[in-house]
Scaffold this motif. Structure first.
Motif, PDB file in Angstrom:
ATOM      1  N   GLN A  39      10.012   2.465  -1.911  1.00 58.44           N
ATOM      2  CA  GLN A  39      10.199   1.854  -0.597  1.00 58.44           C
ATOM      3  C   GLN A  39      10.769   2.900   0.349  1.00 58.44           C
ATOM      4  OE1 GLN A  39      13.242  -1.223  -0.060  1.00 58.44           O
ATOM      5  NE2 GLN A  39      11.745  -2.490   1.050  1.00 58.44           N
TER       6      GLN A  39
ATOM      7  N   GLY B 152       9.005   0.845   4.936  1.00 57.01           N
ATOM      8  CA  GLY B 152       9.074  -0.303   4.047  1.00 57.01           C
ATOM      9  C   GLY B 152      10.363  -1.082   4.198  1.00 57.01           C
TER      10      GLY B 152
ATOM     11  N   GLU C 132      -2.772   2.003  -6.162  1.00 55.76           N
ATOM     12  CA  GLU C 132      -1.599   1.740  -5.346  1.00 55.76           C
ATOM     13  C   GLU C 132      -1.744   0.421  -4.609  1.00 55.76           C
ATOM     14  OE1 GLU C 132       0.480   5.972  -4.057  1.00 55.76           O
ATOM     15  OE2 GLU C 132      -0.567   4.747  -2.558  1.00 55.76           O
TER      16      GLU C 132
ATOM     17  N   SER D 133       8.684  -4.302   2.939  1.00 52.12           N
ATOM     18  CA  SER D 133       7.510  -4.068   2.095  1.00 52.12           C
ATOM     19  C   SER D 133       7.769  -2.854   1.221  1.00 52.12           C
ATOM     20  CB  SER D 133       6.256  -3.861   2.945  1.00 52.12           C
ATOM     21  OG  SER D 133       6.404  -2.716   3.765  1.00 52.12           O
TER      22      SER D 133
ATOM     23  N   SER E  90       2.856   1.779  -7.528  1.00 52.28           N
ATOM     24  CA  SER E  90       1.859   2.684  -8.112  1.00 52.28           C
ATOM     25  C   SER E  90       1.649   2.309  -9.570  1.00 52.28           C
ATOM     26  CB  SER E  90       2.326   4.144  -8.017  1.00 52.28           C
ATOM     27  OG  SER E  90       2.514   4.528  -6.667  1.00 52.28           O
TER      28      SER E  90
ATOM     29  N   ALA F  39      -0.044  -0.776  -1.456  1.00 51.61           N
ATOM     30  CA  ALA F  39       0.808  -0.261  -0.399  1.00 51.61           C
ATOM     31  C   ALA F  39       0.979  -1.300   0.704  1.00 51.61           C
ATOM     32  CB  ALA F  39       0.231   1.026   0.181  1.00 51.61           C
TER      33      ALA F  39
ATOM     34  N   THR G   6       5.630  -0.063  -2.018  1.00 51.76           N
ATOM     35  CA  THR G   6       4.403   0.435  -2.636  1.00 51.76           C
ATOM     36  C   THR G   6       4.571   0.441  -4.143  1.00 51.76           C
ATOM     37  OG1 THR G   6       3.864   1.835  -0.729  1.00 51.76           O
ATOM     38  CG2 THR G   6       2.808   2.375  -2.825  1.00 51.76           C
TER      39      THR G   6
END
Length: 558
Positions: free
Chosen positions: A457, A461, A479, A466, A470, A481, A468
């Motif tokens: 983050q 983010g 990903e 929000s 992976s 994202a 991501t």
């Protein structure tokens, strides 16, 4: 035409035996050290020679043309002849010091003039065996056997070059060692006397007629046995190239760049050697892009054999590949905008160790296929996704706009493109990601293949709540994202168990397998619907992978 066999091939087959196929079990694989064909130094030496010429020409082309004389040209030809002889002589010494060995433990190649180097493809890690026939060796009846094994992007072992007949025998032998399926036995008089059965597919060839069957076998490089999965007509391949907007735009950009370069160079320096030195590499790059696309799909045919999915492709340089069931780490389906009406898609897979060569898209298991061909290909390579109708789900993901699919994706207004193009769905059998507008792409990652998870983050983010996620698998990654943090935490908790215990080797009997793949041992259920329970339910730690798949549907379903 086939090149004459070397002295060792003439006495024995490629396996060091009397030439007969006795690869039915591991006890038959007595290790025998072999060399490749005696013409190999000629085929490798000219590459060294051509590389030296290309470097000299690229650095001194203008000076050579300006100072050209007949005397210098003759001296240059003599120097090139000496360089060619030296290159072939060096290749001959390297060939003499290079041997390979096929044993019950795998394939080993030893090489080196001063320092000896041994490269081994262990039996347990062999992922694919391909027979490649580049243009020049193909004219001489020679081929290269490439053994792909898990370990990295360059994890392969080449046996170059052997006769085409020996290449097929070596391929069969290595596949038998790798345990990718029960080896077919070629019927012979001795087998018939012992009560052996007829070779699979022989009755079909007899029905088609001897001459026609033999001609088809030559044209398709022997890929004529087994159930037909897909076969791409030339007209479909050419139409698909003209309908692929992304690929056409790339070619158009290259052509425009060449035109602009020519105009600028002509107005500044006029037409000369400098202009040729700039334009020629660009023209070669465009030609290579077109040739690569054609080679990747020309004459493509795939069949289901007892050693996995066998594929053949190529126009000038051909190759045949074997991909065993359960070897796929990740799969991508792509459908460009103008492919929607005929319902075509291309399918690409990631396999540990398998990579593309310079002339063909080796990772494409279906360059341009119909809906039925896609369904059959997925059924032989991927385990069920866990829905009532997996093909219908994938068809919807490829044809419906992302914003109408539901599922999990970016929500904040700052992600203008992501809200309209990216969606994620956590199904009982796989993590499915949808992206793209002009060419929608669906990425499928079987949950049992997931090896690592990373949640990050950044500043953006934290402002938008929000993050991501992976997802790591062998030979690929994915990903999620810009997805709300709460949604990613739910997915991360669900996938953490898969990454930690989904592929324990001691539990290999319960691993999910493709529904159409051959079974070893007792038959099991093929496909079928997978019931979904509320996402809030949690399975105990001792629960098996299939039990979790039957009781969870952690992500949104389109």
């Amino acid at each position: 035409m086939n090149a004459p066999a070397g002295p060792e091939e003439a006495a024995n087959g490629p396996d060091g035996s009397d030439g007969s196929d006795r690869s039915g079990g591991r006890n038959d694989f007595a290790p025998t050290t072999r060399r490749t064909h005696p013409l190999t130094p000629l085929l490798t030496g000219w590459k060294i020679f051509a590389g030296v010429i290309a470097v000299i020409a690229a650095q001194n082309l203008t000076q050579l043309l300006e100072e050209f004389t007949v005397r210098r040209a003759l001296l240059g030809v003599g120097a090139l002849a000496v360089a060619l002889v030296l290159a072939v002589a060096f290749s001959a010494l390297a060939w003499w010091r290079t041997t390979y060995e096929i044993s019950e433990d795998g394939v080993t190649r030893r090489s080196g003039l001063v320092t000896r180097t041994g490269l081994t493809a262990p039996r347990e890690r062999i992922e694919s065996v391909s027979v490649q026939r580049p243009a020049v060796p193909r004219l001489l009846g020679l081929a290269k056997v490439r053994v792909e094994f898990a370990g990295g992007s360059d994890s392969f072992l080449d046996l170059a070059y052997v006769t085409s007949r020996d290449a097929e025998a070596i391929r069969t032998r290595i596949l038998s060692v790798a345990g990718q399926g029960k080896v077919r036995r070629v019927a012979s008089a001795a087998d018939a006397a012992a009560g052996g059965s007829e070779a699979p597919g022989s009755s079909d060839r007899a029905a088609r007629g001897g001459l026609r069957g033999d001609l088809e076998k030559v044209v398709l490089d022997g890929v004529t046995e087994g159930d037909l999965i897909a076969r791409i007509p030339t007209t479909r391949l050419l139409h698909a190239m003209l309908r692929d907007l992304g690929w056409l735009l790339g070619l158009l950009a290259g052509v425009l760049w060449i035109l602009v370069t020519v105009v600028v160079a002509w107005r500044t320096d006029g037409v000369g050697v400098g202009l040729l030195a700039v334009v020629l590499p660009a023209l070669l790059a465009i030609q290579q892009a077109v040739l690569r696309r054609i080679e990747g799909g020309w004459g493509f045919v795939s069949r289901d054999t007892d050693r996995g999915l066998r594929m053949r492709r190529g126009l000038f340089s051909t190759r045949t590949d074997n991909l065993g069931a359960g070897r796929v780490q990740e799969m991508r389906l792509r459908r460009p905008l103008l492919w929607r009406r005929p319902g075509w898609s291309d399918v690409r897979v990631s396999v540990a160790g398998l990579g593309d060569d310079d002339t063909s898209d080796a990772s494409k298991v279906l360059p341009v296929g119909t809906r039925e061909e896609v369904r059959r290909t997925l059924g032989h390579l991927l385990p069920p996704l866990g829905t009532d109708d997996d093909p219908q789900l994938l068809e919807r993901l490829l044809s419906v706009p992302a914003r109408d699919l539901g599922g999990i994706g970016p929500r904040h207004r700052i992600f203008v493109i992501g809200r309209r193009t990216r969606r994620a769905f956590l199904l009982p059998g796989a993590l499915v990601l949808r992206s793209g507008i002009i060419a929608p792409t669906v990425q499928i990652i079987p949950r049992e293949r997931i090896q690592g998870l990373t949640l990050t983050q950044g500043p953006v983010g934290r402002m938008t709540d929000s993050a991501t996620l992976s997802v790591g698998v062998a030979a690929a990654s994915a990903e999620l994202a810009g997805v709300p943090l709460a949604d990613l935490l739910d997915i991360e908790r669900e996938l953490r168990q898969d990454a930690g215990s989904g592929r324990r080797y001691r539990d290999r009997a319960s691993w999910a397998v493709p529904p159409l793949a051959p079974r070893a041992g007792s038959p099991t259920e093929r496909g079928g619907s997978v019931g979904a329970a509320p996402a809030g339910d949690r399975a105990p730690e001792a629960e098996t992978r299939q039990d979790r798949a039957d009781s969870h549907d952690a992500g949104g379903r389109p």
